[in-house]
Design an enzyme around this catalytic site. Structure first.
Site, short mmCIF file in Angstrom:
data_model
loop_
_atom_site.label_atom_id
_atom_site.label_comp_id
_atom_site.label_asym_id
_atom_site.label_seq_id
_atom_site.Cartn_x
_atom_site.Cartn_y
_atom_site.Cartn_z
N GLN A 87 0.82 -1.21 0.00
CA GLN A 87 0.00 0.00 0.00
C GLN A 87 0.86 1.26 0.00
O GLN A 87 0.52 2.25 -0.65
CB GLN A 87 -0.92 0.01 1.22
CG GLN A 87 -1.82 1.22 1.34
CD GLN A 87 -2.81 1.35 0.19
OE1 GLN A 87 -3.12 0.36 -0.47
NE2 GLN A 87 -3.30 2.55 -0.05
N GLU A 88 1.95 1.23 0.73
CA GLU A 88 2.78 2.43 0.87
C GLU A 88 3.50 2.82 -0.41
O GLU A 88 3.47 3.97 -0.82
CB GLU A 88 3.83 2.21 1.98
CG GLU A 88 3.30 2.33 3.39
CD GLU A 88 3.06 3.78 3.81
OE1 GLU A 88 3.37 4.69 3.02
OE2 GLU A 88 2.56 3.99 4.92
N SER A 89 4.18 1.87 -1.04
CA SER A 89 5.08 2.23 -2.13
C SER A 89 4.91 1.41 -3.40
O SER A 89 5.53 1.72 -4.41
CB SER A 89 6.54 2.07 -1.67
OG SER A 89 6.82 0.69 -1.43
#
Length: 641
Positions: free
Chosen positions: A492-494
């Site tokens: 989700q982050e990167s």
């Protein structure tokens, strides 16, 4: 309205002076930066000059890039500043012949659709409906609300009634622009929409704090009676103090129509719900008693459901979903799921089951929860594997080649546009081949996003990649962290972009903020830490997983709270938790998070983690178990950053 009057209005609109100005004469300016000698650096500088609509600089730089490999973008970046002024408004003296030649030369390419999008804004602005109507059907993506508004205006000027289509299109003021303001004004003048429609559009803008836009909408139809000053005051007041707005609304209800009162209570309910105030559900009940649901913004309608969820009022949840605008209700599986839950609470099991079945096949947060409501655990679909020949066939796709060039230049916006354009019309097998190709050339975010698009044939090893697995295994083992959750968060982050940077400065795979990285490094005894080390995957993962472990411990081992904390900071979920009226299931806590980014983030992280756990273990999983329950608690201080 008589045809003569309609014709007069049409003529008036056609003759309305547009605000774009002729291109001004060049003014003396400070000397522009030198043109980089390296062609790639010059191309990046050209893109930046085009973003600023700097005609002189784009002309100068493009002249040095005669033989640049991506000639279509050199030409686009040269022409585009001649179509818009420095503030981004369309010009009426755009070089139409150059645009036509460009569209013919690059017909079928992503950049041609981008150019057509730009030109349609110009054509609509200068009321060149003959050319607009010829070009609009060729606009492939049709993802620009302002262009859609111009298309509706063109139809309306020909005598068509477009009121219903306009109401459907005009749902988010963020994307209106001049075209939508013009559309609202003409439809009001031609009596296709009512004064209450204009008032609603202005109020929607005011709700989102677009004060100037709200004024422009009201001014576009000066003969239409807008909201009273009382209701406008309620909207402004509710943003900062819903209880004060509620008192003001009660005291001044006599000056408002029934519809206006209902709209006022809806706005008060929305902002109270976002502040997690227990009174929010009561404000919404007053709104529902008054009716007037058509004058509530989408956000107000969504928060009506969330306020009832937080209070555990399943009857109001059901009523709130039933009152939703149909298009809004259908857009997000959340409302199907919660409607099913409300029916189930009302002992209408067969009806509830139909709701769950309608979304249980979706590979997302609410699809997973619906599947569990039907008695199933979360399992992976059968894997479809593609051949090397199918993957190798992707290597010569021109859109992918252009995309790779952009990624090499760190121009992800253009790269993603070209990559996604190439995916149009692909079969599931082709999409999987493209995803595997992206994996092999280490465009991991494209591998994930491309594999996510399949409908009937799937490969979840591509949807849920696990790069750096040895590093991640060691890091999570060292701190006793669930690796599925860690991968769910990184995805989700990167999307596994190692050099990803957020606008706030978060860096790398785990998007750790610089101050947080420094703090964690000190806590774990990494005395030689420097910010440059965050580009090393092993350091990035080590610091990120340590921070995840610290946050999880601080928040009673709740993956739901800890996921929220990783995105919004540990103090906020503690505040949100402290205001709970009772213990709630994790899904309700997640759905009622006030920040839209964090709300989406938590749902995606835990949905991802459930699939990662299934991949790693080979066993069925439960998203509900991961979400757990969240109980009220007193706010405690924390030393976490």
């Amino acid at each position: 309205m008589a045809k003569a009057a309609l014709a007069a209005i049409a003529c008036a609109v056609l003759a309305t002076p547009v605000f774009a100005q002729k291109r001004p004469q060049p003014q003396p300016q400070s000397q522009s930066p030198a043109i980089p000698g390296n062609p790639d650096d010059a191309f990046v500088a050209l893109r930046e000059a085009a973003r600023k609509n700097d005609v002189a600089r784009t002309d100068a730089i493009s002249a040095t890039l005669v033989d640049y490999p991506i000639s279509s973008y050199v030409e686009y970046f040269r022409i585009k500043p001649q179509m818009f002024d420095a503030s981004g408004l369309a010009r009426i003296d755009a070089p139409d012949d150059q645009v036509r030649a460009f569209l013919q030369r690059y017909k079928g390419e992503a950049i041609a659709d981008r150019m057509r999008n730009d030109w349609l804004l110009v054509l609509g602005k200068k009321r060149d409906w003959a050319n607009f109507d010829a070009e609009y059907p060729q606009f492939v993506l049709k993802d620009d609300t302002q262009v859609e508004c111009y298309a509706l205006l063109s139809r309306a000027l020909k005598g068509q009634n477009v009121a219903a289509d306009a109401r459907a299109a005009l749902s988010d003021p963020r994307y209106y622009g001049e075209g939508c303001v013009d559309l609202i004004g003409y439809l009001a003048q031609s009596r296709q929409i009512e004064p209450s429609d204009v008032a609603f559009q202005a109020r929607q803008a005011l709700e989102q704090n677009y004060v100037t836009l709200a004024g422009r909408i009201a001014a576009a139809a000066p003969d239409a009676r807008g909201d009273s000053n009382t209701l406008a005051t309620v909207v402004k007041m509710a943003r900062s103090d819903p209880s004060q707005a509620a008192a003001y609304l009660s005291a001044n209800a006599g000056s408002l129509s029934r519809d206006e009162q209902g709209a006022g209570w809806g706005v008060v309910g929305q902002y109270a719900a976002k502040k997690l105030a227990p009174e929010a559900a009561g404000y919404y009940r007053r709104q529902m008693d008054l009716g007037g649901n058509q004058w509530l913004s989408d956000e107000t309608q969504e928060w009506r459901v969330r306020a009832a969820l937080r209070q555990g009022d399943w009857k109001q949840v059901r009523q709130a979903v039933e009152l939703m605008r149909p298009e809004l209700r259908a857009k997000d599986p959340a409302w199907t799921y919660w409607y099913g839950r409300a029916l189930k609470a009302d002992n209408r099991g067969a009806e509830a089951e139909k709701q769950f079945q309608s979304i249980a096949g979706q590979f997302n947060f609410y699809g997973q929860l619906a599947s569990e409501e039907l008695g199933n655990r979360i399992v992976l679909p059968a894997r479809t594997q593609v051949s090397d020949a199918e993957v190798n066939a992707m290597r010569t796709r021109p859109g992918f080649l252009r995309a790779q060039k952009f990624y090499d230049l760190s121009l992800r916006f253009e790269g993603n546009r070209e990559w996604n354009w190439e995916l149009r019309g692909m079969t599931d097998r082709q999409l999987l081949a493209a995803a595997d190709y992206a994996r092999r050339i280490e465009l991991l975010d494209r591998a994930v996003n491309t594999a996510d698009r399949t409908q009937a044939e799937h490969d979840f090893s591509l949807r849920f990649l696990m790069p750096y697995r040895d590093i991640m295994q060691r890091a999570t083992d060292d701190v006793g962290l669930d690796m599925a959750w860690a991968y769910g968060l990184v995805r989700q982050e990167s999307r596994f972009i190692m050099n990803a940077r957020s606008s706030a400065g978060a860096h790398g795979l785990m998007q750790v903020m610089p101050a947080t990285a420094k703090w964690v490094a000190r806590k774990i005894g990494m005395t030689d830490f420097s910010p440059a080390m965050m580009s090393d995957p092993s350091i990035n993962i080590q610091l990120g997983t340590n921070y995840m472990s610290m946050v999880l411990t601080d928040l009673d081992s709740s993956w739901t709270l800890a996921s929220a904390a990783y995105n919004a900071g540990p103090g906020r979920p503690k505040n949100w938790r402290s205001s709970l009226p009772r213990q709630v299931e994790g899904a309700i806590f997640a759905e009622t998070i006030p920040f839209s980014e964090t709300r989406t983030y938590v749902k995606n992280v835990l949905s991802n983690a459930t699939y990662y756990a299934a991949l790693m273990s080979g066993r069925p999983q439960s998203l509900k178990d991961r979400l757990g329950v969240v109980s009220p608690s007193q706010i405690t201080t924390t030393s976490l950053p």
